[in-house]
Design a protein around this motif. Structure first.
Motif, PDB file in Angstrom:
ATOM      1  N   ILE A  30      -2.953  -2.481   4.208  1.00 26.83           N
ATOM      2  CA  ILE A  30      -4.301  -3.040   4.080  1.00 26.83           C
ATOM      3  C   ILE A  30      -4.688  -3.066   2.609  1.00 26.83           C
ATOM      4  N   LEU A  31      -5.613  -3.943   2.301  1.00 24.07           N
ATOM      5  CA  LEU A  31      -6.137  -4.070   0.948  1.00 24.07           C
ATOM      6  C   LEU A  31      -7.621  -3.771   0.957  1.00 24.07           C
ATOM      7  N   ASN A  32      -8.155  -3.531  -0.198  1.00 21.64           N
ATOM      8  CA  ASN A  32      -9.580  -3.323  -0.338  1.00 21.64           C
ATOM      9  C   ASN A  32     -10.290  -4.671  -0.385  1.00 21.64           C
ATOM     10  N   ASP A  33     -11.415  -4.792   0.287  1.00 21.69           N
ATOM     11  CA  ASP A  33     -12.179  -6.029   0.279  1.00 21.69           C
ATOM     12  C   ASP A  33     -13.056  -6.176  -0.956  1.00 21.69           C
ATOM     13  N   GLU A  34     -13.244  -5.099  -1.676  1.00 19.76           N
ATOM     14  CA  GLU A  34     -14.115  -5.124  -2.847  1.00 19.76           C
ATOM     15  C   GLU A  34     -13.373  -5.703  -4.048  1.00 19.76           C
ATOM     16  N   PRO A  35     -14.096  -6.245  -5.031  1.00 18.41           N
ATOM     17  CA  PRO A  35     -13.452  -6.899  -6.167  1.00 18.41           C
ATOM     18  C   PRO A  35     -12.808  -5.961  -7.183  1.00 18.41           C
ATOM     19  N   GLY A  36     -13.152  -4.704  -7.214  1.00 19.06           N
ATOM     20  CA  GLY A  36     -12.559  -3.802  -8.206  1.00 19.06           C
ATOM     21  C   GLY A  36     -12.682  -2.354  -7.805  1.00 19.06           C
ATOM     22  N   ILE A  37     -11.960  -1.499  -8.504  1.00 15.98           N
ATOM     23  CA  ILE A  37     -11.909  -0.084  -8.164  1.00 15.98           C
ATOM     24  C   ILE A  37     -13.271   0.587  -8.238  1.00 15.98           C
ATOM     25  N   GLU A  38     -14.147   0.080  -9.101  1.00 15.21           N
ATOM     26  CA  GLU A  38     -15.468   0.711  -9.231  1.00 15.21           C
ATOM     27  C   GLU A  38     -16.288   0.588  -7.951  1.00 15.21           C
ATOM     28  N   HIS A  39     -15.889  -0.277  -7.043  1.00 14.97           N
ATOM     29  CA  HIS A  39     -16.622  -0.470  -5.791  1.00 14.97           C
ATOM     30  C   HIS A  39     -15.984   0.264  -4.608  1.00 14.97           C
ATOM     31  N   VAL A  40     -14.842   0.882  -4.826  1.00 13.47           N
ATOM     32  CA  VAL A  40     -14.118   1.545  -3.749  1.00 13.47           C
ATOM     33  C   VAL A  40     -14.688   2.942  -3.530  1.00 13.47           C
ATOM     34  N   THR A  41     -15.101   3.199  -2.303  1.00  9.40           N
ATOM     35  CA  THR A  41     -15.591   4.538  -1.979  1.00  9.40           C
ATOM     36  C   THR A  41     -14.410   5.453  -1.690  1.00  9.40           C
ATOM     37  N   ARG A  42     -14.652   6.726  -1.696  1.00 11.57           N
ATOM     38  CA  ARG A  42     -13.594   7.685  -1.385  1.00 11.57           C
ATOM     39  C   ARG A  42     -13.051   7.433   0.019  1.00 11.57           C
ATOM     40  N   ALA A  43     -13.920   7.164   0.976  1.00  7.78           N
ATOM     41  CA  ALA A  43     -13.485   6.905   2.356  1.00  7.78           C
ATOM     42  C   ALA A  43     -12.595   5.662   2.421  1.00  7.78           C
ATOM     43  N   GLN A  44     -12.952   4.614   1.686  1.00 10.39           N
ATOM     44  CA  GLN A  44     -12.123   3.408   1.668  1.00 10.39           C
ATOM     45  C   GLN A  44     -10.755   3.703   1.060  1.00 10.39           C
ATOM     46  N   PHE A  45     -10.750   4.426  -0.047  1.00 11.76           N
ATOM     47  CA  PHE A  45      -9.488   4.764  -0.694  1.00 11.76           C
ATOM     48  C   PHE A  45      -8.606   5.592   0.240  1.00 11.76           C
ATOM     49  N   GLU A  46      -9.182   6.576   0.892  1.00 15.39           N
ATOM     50  CA  GLU A  46      -8.410   7.422   1.802  1.00 15.39           C
ATOM     51  C   GLU A  46      -7.844   6.618   2.966  1.00 15.39           C
ATOM     52  N   ARG A  47      -8.594   5.663   3.469  1.00 18.02           N
ATOM     53  CA  ARG A  47      -8.111   4.798   4.558  1.00 18.02           C
ATOM     54  C   ARG A  47      -6.944   3.931   4.070  1.00 18.02           C
ATOM     55  N   ILE A  48      -7.096   3.338   2.898  1.00 16.71           N
ATOM     56  CA  ILE A  48      -6.026   2.508   2.330  1.00 16.71           C
ATOM     57  C   ILE A  48      -4.762   3.346   2.134  1.00 16.71           C
ATOM     58  N   PHE A  49      -4.917   4.538   1.577  1.00 10.87           N
ATOM     59  CA  PHE A  49      -3.767   5.411   1.349  1.00 10.87           C
ATOM     60  C   PHE A  49      -3.129   5.824   2.674  1.00 10.87           C
ATOM     61  N   ALA A  50      -3.958   6.116   3.666  1.00  8.03           N
ATOM     62  CA  ALA A  50      -3.438   6.538   4.974  1.00  8.03           C
ATOM     63  C   ALA A  50      -2.587   5.445   5.615  1.00  8.03           C
ATOM     64  N   VAL A  51      -3.027   4.209   5.536  1.00  8.17           N
ATOM     65  CA  VAL A  51      -2.275   3.105   6.149  1.00  8.17           C
ATOM     66  C   VAL A  51      -1.061   2.729   5.299  1.00  8.17           C
ATOM     67  N   ASN A  52      -1.248   2.615   3.984  1.00  9.03           N
ATOM     68  CA  ASN A  52      -0.191   2.094   3.126  1.00  9.03           C
ATOM     69  C   ASN A  52       0.855   3.119   2.706  1.00  9.03           C
ATOM     70  N   ALA A  53       0.511   4.381   2.685  1.00  8.54           N
ATOM     71  CA  ALA A  53       1.454   5.399   2.223  1.00  8.54           C
ATOM     72  C   ALA A  53       1.784   6.434   3.289  1.00  8.54           C
ATOM     73  N   THR A  54       0.774   7.004   3.914  1.00  4.90           N
ATOM     74  CA  THR A  54       1.026   8.058   4.893  1.00  4.90           C
ATOM     75  C   THR A  54       1.665   7.521   6.169  1.00  4.90           C
ATOM     76  N   ALA A  55       1.148   6.423   6.709  1.00  6.81           N
ATOM     77  CA  ALA A  55       1.687   5.891   7.966  1.00  6.81           C
ATOM     78  C   ALA A  55       3.171   5.559   7.871  1.00  6.81           C
ATOM     79  N   PRO A  56       3.646   4.875   6.830  1.00 11.96           N
ATOM     80  CA  PRO A  56       5.092   4.638   6.761  1.00 11.96           C
ATOM     81  C   PRO A  56       5.899   5.929   6.699  1.00 11.96           C
ATOM     82  N   ALA A  57       5.372   6.939   6.025  1.00 20.97           N
ATOM     83  CA  ALA A  57       6.085   8.214   5.934  1.00 20.97           C
ATOM     84  C   ALA A  57       6.184   8.897   7.290  1.00 20.97           C
ATOM     85  N   THR A  58       5.152   8.760   8.123  1.00 16.98           N
ATOM     86  CA  THR A  58       5.167   9.435   9.421  1.00 16.98           C
ATOM     87  C   THR A  58       5.845   8.623  10.507  1.00 16.98           C
TER      88      THR A  58
END
Length: 193
Positions: free
Chosen positions: A95-123
């Motif tokens: 998944i990608l972030n819908d916001e235009p830049g990192i300054e708009h990414v909340t911690r919850a959004q970042f954690e969700r992106i990381f969970a899908v893009n990095a953690t899920a493939p590992a598990t």
């Protein structure tokens, strides 16, 4: 239709659209029975399955929300309900972030992106599940004593989480310190052993 993968079963995560859909269609075209995984777009997954079947291939849709606690167990339970073996695993979901830049990414959004893009493939890869999933314990899955896994990380490569892409320096231009720029190259994931 080629049949180089006849009798093989492939699971492609994120296969309802884009790169995952293209991979699913190609593997089915080469003779594999394809599990078309999707997270939330059931209609797109059904359309992918229909396109594969219309071309003479075999496929089935498989829903599992990745990036959540228990995601790997849910994915493999859904897979085991429809298939008795796994020969090829393509971890493509991202998944990608819908916001235009990192300054708009909340911690919850970042954690969700990381969970899908990095953690899920590992598990969902063999290191964590070859011995815990019935379909993956079926022994010699490819007929040649090997198991295949491919990791496609399009989301991470495309500036996931709104992170800006690194600016490229012209070849041979010095860095701020005067040292030549380091040489880098992308290294694709290798099949698991």
């Amino acid at each position: 239709m080629m049949s180089t993968l006849h009798g093989k079963t492939a699971l492609i995560t994120g296969a309802s659209r884009g790169i995952g859909q293209a991979i699913a269609r190609r593997l089915a075209g080469d003779g594999a029975r394809v599990a078309v995984h999707y997270g939330g777009n059931e209609q797109a997954a059904r359309e992918t399955v229909a396109a594969i079947e219309a071309a003479g291939g075999q496929a089935f849709a498989l829903q599992a929300e990745l990036g959540m606690p228990g995601d790997a167990e849910n994915l493999w339970a859904a897979f085991d309900a429809r298939a008795d073996r796994l020969d090829i695993l393509v971890n493509n979901a991202g998944i990608l972030n819908d916001e235009p830049g990192i300054e708009h990414v909340t911690r919850a959004q970042f954690e969700r992106i990381f969970a899908v893009n990095a953690t899920a493939p590992a598990t969902t890869t063999p290191a964590s599940c070859w011995t815990s999933t019935p379909a993956l314990r079926s022994g010699d899955m490819t007929g040649a004593g090997e198991r295949r896994e491919v990791r496609v990380s399009a989301a991470m490569d495309a500036g996931c989480a709104g992170l800006p892409r690194p600016r490229r320096r012209r070849r041979g231009s010095p860095s701020a310190s005067g040292a030549p720029p380091p040489r880098t190259r992308a290294v694709p994931s290798r099949a698991c052993t």
